[in-house]
Design an enzyme around this catalytic site. Structure first.
Site, PDB file in Angstrom:
ATOM      1  N   GLY A  52       7.451   1.043   2.883  1.00 30.17           N
ATOM      2  CA  GLY A  52       8.226   0.056   3.721  1.00 30.17           C
ATOM      3  C   GLY A  52       9.945   0.673   3.925  1.00 30.17           C
TER       4      GLY A  52
ATOM      5  N   GLY B  47       4.047   1.517   1.353  1.00 31.72           N
ATOM      6  CA  GLY B  47       3.359   1.055   2.304  1.00 31.72           C
ATOM      7  C   GLY B  47       2.388   1.845   3.038  1.00 31.72           C
TER       8      GLY B  47
ATOM      9  N   GLU C 118       7.140   2.214  -7.270  1.00 30.56           N
ATOM     10  CA  GLU C 118       8.132   1.044  -7.062  1.00 30.56           C
ATOM     11  C   GLU C 118       8.512   0.669  -8.256  1.00 30.56           C
ATOM     12  OE1 GLU C 118       4.972   0.886  -3.831  1.00 30.56           O
ATOM     13  OE2 GLU C 118       4.899   1.183  -5.873  1.00 30.56           O
TER      14      GLU C 118
ATOM     15  N   ASP D 136       2.357  -2.899  -4.770  1.00 32.24           N
ATOM     16  CA  ASP D 136       1.963  -3.652  -3.582  1.00 32.24           C
ATOM     17  C   ASP D 136       0.922  -3.323  -2.745  1.00 32.24           C
ATOM     18  OD1 ASP D 136       3.783  -2.710  -2.388  1.00 32.24           O
ATOM     19  OD2 ASP D 136       4.258  -4.579  -1.256  1.00 32.24           O
TER      20      ASP D 136
END
Length: 360
Positions: A74, A122, A145, A153
């Site tokens: 992301g 992502g 992360e 995630d």
């Protein structure tokens, strides 16, 4: 040809075209290693739904523009700026992105992801949930992360929890970049194709069945450096992150140098992120992807409201001093109650996903 997504600000950042019976998605931010934005996720979601119902499209191919990678995750600079303004846009982005991840996992046609170069965060979400996942000798995959005070995630916790032994726990807590061979071993990818053959493989998909093209181009993946590493299973068992680090530091068998490096890597991460990531992996076992994404959304909103996520992005990407000031600063200072608070229900802010929600 299927109707295309109407023009929007993100239109140039993700491109759609049909080549023969192949629908091609190209992430088109090469200078940012195709980092994913909210507009890109929304456009992909809309176009994939159109192609799902289009009999002229037999399969979908997802790739990244440029030669640096599929997707570096992301757009964390945009997330950082939004956090300074309350984080509402990021929460909406994640809801759209996670819906896209679930759609990909349920896609009714072959979904081929070219996981060449960098595939982070992502980028894993738009590739590793697909049905045909291709890596190369250039693949560098990771869920890094914890380095920026966050947790895996986009369904990454579920994928990591399914990896052999405790290799997924090792990958999650250290945030290490992994090879294409490692990705296959962990269950994030299916096939290995040399990068020099990807262009020919993509052309073949335009006029022949995916299975036939894969059979012609795929080769045996090299051995994974994670296979046969007994120290990983010996050190990463259990639910106590502090104990895991102690075991890694004390390990004196074959692999002790790697264990010591892993301990130091984890010690440099956000203590809160490390503990919540470990708990996320333990809780996600046995869940569906829908429920895993809902759990990740719940946890993610708590990180948006905290300090470590913002501080991690500042240190790594904004100011680039690489000296984050984590709060709390040690694993011992993060209590069980602190960890539990990240999983508490969100009330009317909960994300609710289902196959029906994806309209496939």
């Amino acid at each position: 040809m299927a109707a295309m997504v109407p023009d929007r600000p993100a239109a140039a950042e993700v491109l759609f075209e049909r080549r023969g019976r192949l629908g091609v998605v190209t992430l088109n931010r090469p200078r940012a290693v195709n980092a994913l934005t909210a507009g890109m996720a929304s456009a992909m979601l809309e176009q994939l739904r159109l192609w799902a119902d289009d009999d002229a499209v037999a399969a979908v191919l997802v790739r990244g523009a440029g030669d640096r990678g599929l997707c570096a995750g992301g757009d964390i600079v945009a997330i950082y700026r939004d956090m300074l303004d309350g984080g509402n846009a990021t929460a909406a982005f994640w809801a759209e992105e996670y819906t896209l991840n679930l759609l990909i996992s349920n896609y009714p046609k072959p979904y081929v992801a070219l996981m060449d170069g960098l595939v982070l965060g992502g980028g894993v979400g738009i590739s590793a949930h697909g049905s045909v996942r291709i890596v190369t000798e250039r693949t560098r995959l990771g869920m890094p992360e914890t380095t920026i005070g966050f947790v895996p995630d986009v369904g990454g916790t579920l994928l990591l929890s399914r990896a052999p032994g405790e290799t997924g726990t090792h990958a999650a807590l250290t945030g290490a970049h992994l090879s294409g061979a490692d990705a296959v071993f962990l269950g994030f990818a299916d096939f290995f194709i040399p990068s020099s053959k990807l262009a020919s493989f993509a052309v073949a998909l335009e006029h022949e069945a995916v299975e036939a093209a894969v059979a012609r181009f795929a080769e045996a993946a090299p051995p994974s450096g994670l296979a046969g590493q007994d120290w990983i299973d010996a050190c990463y068992t259990g639910n106590d992150a502090g104990e895991i680090v102690r075991r890694l530091r004390a390990f004196d068998g074959q692999g002790r140098e790697e264990a010591a490096k892993a301990a130091e890597a984890i010690a440099a991460k956000s203590p809160t992120a490390v503990k919540v990531a470990l708990e996320s992996l333990r809780r996600v076992k046995g869940l569906t992807l829908e429920k895993a994404l809902e759990q990740e959304y719940r946890v993610g909103l708590r990180f948006l409201a905290g300090s470590d996520f913002r501080e991690g992005i500042r240190a790594q990407v904004v100011d680039k001093d690489y000296s984050p000031r984590w709060q709390p600063a040690t694993l011992a200072e993060v209590s069980d109650e602190d960890v539990e608070s990240y999983f508490a229900p969100l009330g009317n802010r909960e994300l609710r996903l289902s196959k029906e929600h994806n309209n496939v």
